[in-house]
Design an enzyme around this catalytic site. Structure first.
Site, PDB file in Angstrom:
ATOM      1  N   LYS A 174     -10.317   5.434  15.029  1.00 50.78           N
ATOM      2  CA  LYS A 174     -10.689   4.198  14.364  1.00 50.78           C
ATOM      3  C   LYS A 174     -10.996   4.493  12.900  1.00 50.78           C
ATOM      4  O   LYS A 174     -11.341   5.641  12.619  1.00 50.78           O
ATOM      5  CB  LYS A 174     -11.865   3.526  15.063  1.00 50.78           C
ATOM      6  CG  LYS A 174     -13.225   4.182  14.783  1.00 50.78           C
ATOM      7  CD  LYS A 174     -14.363   3.356  15.267  1.00 50.78           C
ATOM      8  CE  LYS A 174     -14.877   2.374  14.262  1.00 50.78           C
ATOM      9  NZ  LYS A 174     -15.906   2.878  13.332  1.00 50.78           N
ATOM     10  N   HIS A 204     -14.958   5.458  20.486  1.00 56.24           N
ATOM     11  CA  HIS A 204     -15.761   6.474  21.179  1.00 56.24           C
ATOM     12  C   HIS A 204     -16.828   5.866  22.095  1.00 56.24           C
ATOM     13  O   HIS A 204     -17.321   6.523  22.997  1.00 56.24           O
ATOM     14  CB  HIS A 204     -16.358   7.494  20.193  1.00 56.24           C
ATOM     15  CG  HIS A 204     -17.564   7.017  19.447  1.00 56.24           C
ATOM     16  ND1 HIS A 204     -17.488   6.235  18.330  1.00 56.24           N
ATOM     17  CD2 HIS A 204     -18.886   7.216  19.665  1.00 56.24           C
ATOM     18  CE1 HIS A 204     -18.710   5.972  17.895  1.00 56.24           C
ATOM     19  NE2 HIS A 204     -19.574   6.556  18.681  1.00 56.24           N
ATOM     20  N   LYS A 208     -18.544   6.947  26.283  1.00 56.36           N
ATOM     21  CA  LYS A 208     -19.943   7.186  26.672  1.00 56.36           C
ATOM     22  C   LYS A 208     -20.113   6.882  28.152  1.00 56.36           C
ATOM     23  O   LYS A 208     -19.696   5.824  28.627  1.00 56.36           O
ATOM     24  CB  LYS A 208     -20.887   6.291  25.837  1.00 56.36           C
ATOM     25  CG  LYS A 208     -20.944   6.670  24.353  1.00 56.36           C
ATOM     26  CD  LYS A 208     -21.921   5.763  23.607  1.00 56.36           C
ATOM     27  CE  LYS A 208     -21.809   5.904  22.109  1.00 56.36           C
ATOM     28  NZ  LYS A 208     -22.567   6.992  21.522  1.00 56.36           N
ATOM     29  N   GLU A 242     -29.096   0.973  14.166  1.00 59.55           N
ATOM     30  CA  GLU A 242     -29.171   2.347  13.651  1.00 59.55           C
ATOM     31  C   GLU A 242     -30.254   2.422  12.587  1.00 59.55           C
ATOM     32  O   GLU A 242     -30.381   1.505  11.768  1.00 59.55           O
ATOM     33  CB  GLU A 242     -27.837   2.738  13.027  1.00 59.55           C
ATOM     34  CG  GLU A 242     -26.693   2.750  14.014  1.00 59.55           C
ATOM     35  CD  GLU A 242     -25.422   3.264  13.370  1.00 59.55           C
ATOM     36  OE1 GLU A 242     -25.138   4.451  13.485  1.00 59.55           O
ATOM     37  OE2 GLU A 242     -24.731   2.458  12.723  1.00 59.55           O
ATOM     38  N   HIS A 266     -16.899  -1.410  18.729  1.00 64.10           N
ATOM     39  CA  HIS A 266     -17.916  -1.061  19.728  1.00 64.10           C
ATOM     40  C   HIS A 266     -18.579  -2.284  20.379  1.00 64.10           C
ATOM     41  O   HIS A 266     -18.700  -2.363  21.596  1.00 64.10           O
ATOM     42  CB  HIS A 266     -19.006  -0.187  19.105  1.00 64.10           C
ATOM     43  CG  HIS A 266     -18.475   0.981  18.315  1.00 64.10           C
ATOM     44  ND1 HIS A 266     -17.353   1.669  18.695  1.00 64.10           N
ATOM     45  CD2 HIS A 266     -18.906   1.579  17.177  1.00 64.10           C
ATOM     46  CE1 HIS A 266     -17.123   2.644  17.814  1.00 64.10           C
ATOM     47  NE2 HIS A 266     -18.044   2.603  16.889  1.00 64.10           N
ATOM     48  N   LYS A 352     -27.494  -1.196   9.939  1.00 61.58           N
ATOM     49  CA  LYS A 352     -27.985   0.111   9.485  1.00 61.58           C
ATOM     50  C   LYS A 352     -29.325  -0.103   8.788  1.00 61.58           C
ATOM     51  O   LYS A 352     -29.657  -1.209   8.373  1.00 61.58           O
ATOM     52  CB  LYS A 352     -26.984   0.735   8.522  1.00 61.58           C
ATOM     53  CG  LYS A 352     -25.641   1.053   9.182  1.00 61.58           C
ATOM     54  CD  LYS A 352     -25.038   2.314   8.635  1.00 61.58           C
ATOM     55  CE  LYS A 352     -23.649   2.542   9.177  1.00 61.58           C
ATOM     56  NZ  LYS A 352     -23.617   3.229  10.458  1.00 61.58           N
ATOM     57  N   LYS A 357     -32.899   3.668  16.248  1.00 66.31           N
ATOM     58  CA  LYS A 357     -31.551   3.708  16.819  1.00 66.31           C
ATOM     59  C   LYS A 357     -31.649   3.341  18.291  1.00 66.31           C
ATOM     60  O   LYS A 357     -32.354   4.010  19.056  1.00 66.31           O
ATOM     61  CB  LYS A 357     -30.984   5.120  16.670  1.00 66.31           C
ATOM     62  CG  LYS A 357     -29.558   5.269  17.206  1.00 66.31           C
ATOM     63  CD  LYS A 357     -28.974   6.627  16.834  1.00 66.31           C
ATOM     64  CE  LYS A 357     -27.621   6.857  17.477  1.00 66.31           C
ATOM     65  NZ  LYS A 357     -26.544   6.098  16.854  1.00 66.31           N
TER      66      LYS A 357
HETATM   67  C1  BG6 Z   1     -18.986   4.710  14.173  1.00 66.51           C
HETATM   68  C2  BG6 Z   1     -19.312   3.983  12.897  1.00 66.51           C
HETATM   69  O1  BG6 Z   1     -17.832   4.197  14.758  1.00 66.51           O
HETATM   70  O2  BG6 Z   1     -20.064   4.595  15.083  1.00 66.51           O
HETATM   71  C3  BG6 Z   1     -20.601   4.508  12.293  1.00 66.51           C
HETATM   72  O3  BG6 Z   1     -18.255   4.157  11.971  1.00 66.51           O
HETATM   73  C4  BG6 Z   1     -21.719   4.477  13.304  1.00 66.51           C
HETATM   74  O4  BG6 Z   1     -20.972   3.756  11.140  1.00 66.51           O
HETATM   75  C5  BG6 Z   1     -21.296   5.134  14.613  1.00 66.51           C
HETATM   76  O5  BG6 Z   1     -22.830   5.165  12.756  1.00 66.51           O
HETATM   77  C6  BG6 Z   1     -22.334   4.923  15.695  1.00 66.51           C
HETATM   78  O6  BG6 Z   1     -22.000   5.684  16.805  1.00 66.51           O
HETATM   79  P1  BG6 Z   1     -23.113   6.190  17.823  1.00 66.51           P
HETATM   80  O7  BG6 Z   1     -22.338   6.890  18.886  1.00 66.51           O
HETATM   81  O8  BG6 Z   1     -24.009   7.108  17.039  1.00 66.51           O
HETATM   82  O9  BG6 Z   1     -23.828   4.973  18.283  1.00 66.51           O
END
Ligand code: BG6
Length: 496
Positions: A174, A204, A208, A242, A266, A352, A357
């Protein structure tokens, strides 16, 4: 209160079964963008942990491709550093690095130069003969996205898109496109060289464990699914917050913003898994058919259903335009217009620079139809939380009687924690699972061409929505997001 769970004490074989893995057939894995951050932080560590787990064949070879002039040794050292810092199984936990190091080789060259691909092809052919790797090839695009079309085209021209024997697949990182038009164009460019069955678009979040468990929770238990609809659910919340700011990624982020960076992929993936109908089988086609139907059912998002925010100080980040209107926070209210979900609001938020988080999904159920215990006029409805990260857990909140006189009621939690039942290090990294699936030819946890285009169609109109509201760093975003959800007489859950 802990939920009584049939863990390994009761079924001693369960844990072994859970951990059981089989070795995948050998392949040559080619990483474009091998000198970059993703390779060092995620791909190298994931491949190392998979090797330590014994699931990668010792005949597997990893070839890095990038412009930087590394020797094989220089590339191995770089991978090793990443493994030391980021792998689930570090060299301390698994002392096999010296055996694995030989598996990594490097080809340096420009991505648009046909000579790079000629040398790569010769190198792969030699490795194939040497390792008897069956002709299987997995290309991984971990470069800046602007290079995807160039690399795909050159792979095609060099005849690397199909082998004489074995399989050839391509993983694409991505962001896949910047909007609907660019995603569609990229799909066309990719399809000119690869069949859709060869293409693995990564998100990703789907790697998970806790995200995959949404499906298990819904479809491997008989008791929840009957409640999973408009008759019982008042609303659904999906939060991916986050605490970090954009930091060194400001250059990319300022052009993307939270809607493109987090929602298009996501958050919509989480929404699809929560809202989809039960697939008739767990395979890539059927599963993705069901997910796509959810996107097709989402109605246009009205202006009053969107709150955009920007954290105070964002404009001072290096790489951010001084008058940038890029949102670093968004909260949305969506409706899935079908029989199951008619009238149930789905609240999605991500940002952000927030208080902490946390990624979690909560379902708030409807109030009891008749209040039997008048001492409790503000009786809370039940809610169920699937915590994706951190402290991965599932929690069901229900009312219980406070011991003693009268019928006073209090909400309590029944909780399942992954760490308690499966151990602190039981959850593999997302990239481990996704690499493994791509090597096994299972695209269930990857995004299909039509799915990604539909997701962009949904997000595109929102990216042009006005000036974001400022919010202080370390807060939960603009107050307007509380008003948005407060209209439903409720609040965002994970803030307590
Ligand atoms: C990424 C984004 O796809 O996912 C980032 O580009 C973000 O900005 C990240 O921080 C968050 O992933 P995770 O797995 O830490 O929740």
């Amino acid at each position: 209160m802990m939920m009584k769970y049939f863990g390994s004490a009761m079924y001693p074989f369960l844990r072994e079964n859970v951990m059981m893995k089989t070795m995948v057939e050998p392949a040559l894995i080619v990483i474009f963008g091998a000198s970059g951050d993703l390779t060092q932080r995620k791909l190298g560590p994931a491949l190392h942990s998979l090797s330590c787990d014994g699931v990668l064949s010792p005949k597997t070879r990893v070839v890095g491709v990038a412009r930087s002039q590394y020797t094989d040794k220089g590339f191995r050292d770089r991978i090793y550093k990443g493994v030391e810092m980021y792998a689930r199984l570090t060299p301390k936990a698994c002392s096999l690095w010296s055996d694995f190091a030989e598996q990594y080789t490097y080809v340096s060259g420009h991505y648009d130069d046909p000579d790079t691909y000629r040398r790569l092809a010769a190198h792969l052919n030699a490795l194939d003969v040497e390792q008897d790797a069956g002709g299987n090839r997995l290309f991984y695009l971990a470069t800046p996205p602007v290079l995807y079309p160039v690399i795909v085209e050159q792979l095609g021209k060099a005849g690397l898109n199909r082998g004489q024997r074995g399989w050839t697949r391509i993983i694409i990182e991505k962001p896949f496109g910047h909007d609907f038009e660019s995603a569609r164009q990229l799909n066309t460019q990719v399809h000119a060289v690869f069949d859709e069955t060869q293409v693995y678009r990564i998100d990703h979040y789907l790697g998970k464990e806790t995200v995959q468990n949404i499906m298990t929770f819904r479809f491997a238990n008989a008791i929840f699914e009957p409640l999973w609809n408009r008759n019982y659910v008042a609303h659904v919340q999906i939060t991916v917050s986050e605490d970090v700011t954009v930091g060194e990624r400001a250059g990319y982020y300022d052009k993307a913003g939270v809607l493109r960076d987090m929602f298009q992929n996501h958050l919509l993936q989480l929404l699809m898994l929560m809202a989809m109908e039960p697939p008739s089988a767990f395979n890539a086609r059927v599963l993705r058919d069901e997910k796509v139907k959810v996107l097709q059912a989402i109605g246009p998002v009205q202006a009053e259903d969107v709150v955009l925010g920007q954290y105070v100080g964002y404009l001072d980040e290096d790489g951010v335009a001084p008058d940038s209107r890029t949102p670093t926070y968004a909260a949305l209210r969506l409706y899935v217009d079908n029989w199951r979900w008619q009238g149930v609001p789905f609240y999605l938020r991500s940002g952000k620079g927030l208080a902490r988080k946390v990624s979690e999904i909560s379902l708030q159920f409807k109030h009891v139809p008749h209040l039997l215990f008048p001492e409790n006029v503000d009786l809370m409805p039940n809610h169920l939380t699937l915590r994706i990260q951190p402290d991965e857990a599932i929690q069901l909140r229900f009312a219980t009687k406070i011991p003693g006189a009268g019928m006073r009621v209090k909400p309590v939690d029944m909780e399942f924690k992954y760490a308690t039942d499966f151990g602190e290090t039981a959850l593999p990294e997302a990239y481990e699972r996704l690499l493994l699936d791509a090597l096994q030819g299972d695209a269930s946890l990857f995004t299909r061409a039509d799915e990604i285009e539909l997701a962009w169609q949904l997000i595109d109109p929102l990216t042009a929505r006005g000036v974001p509201l400022l919010y202080p760093l370390g807060s939960w975003g603009p107050g307007a997001a509380d008003v948005l959800i407060g209209e439903q007489a409720c609040s965002w859950f994970c803030e307590d």
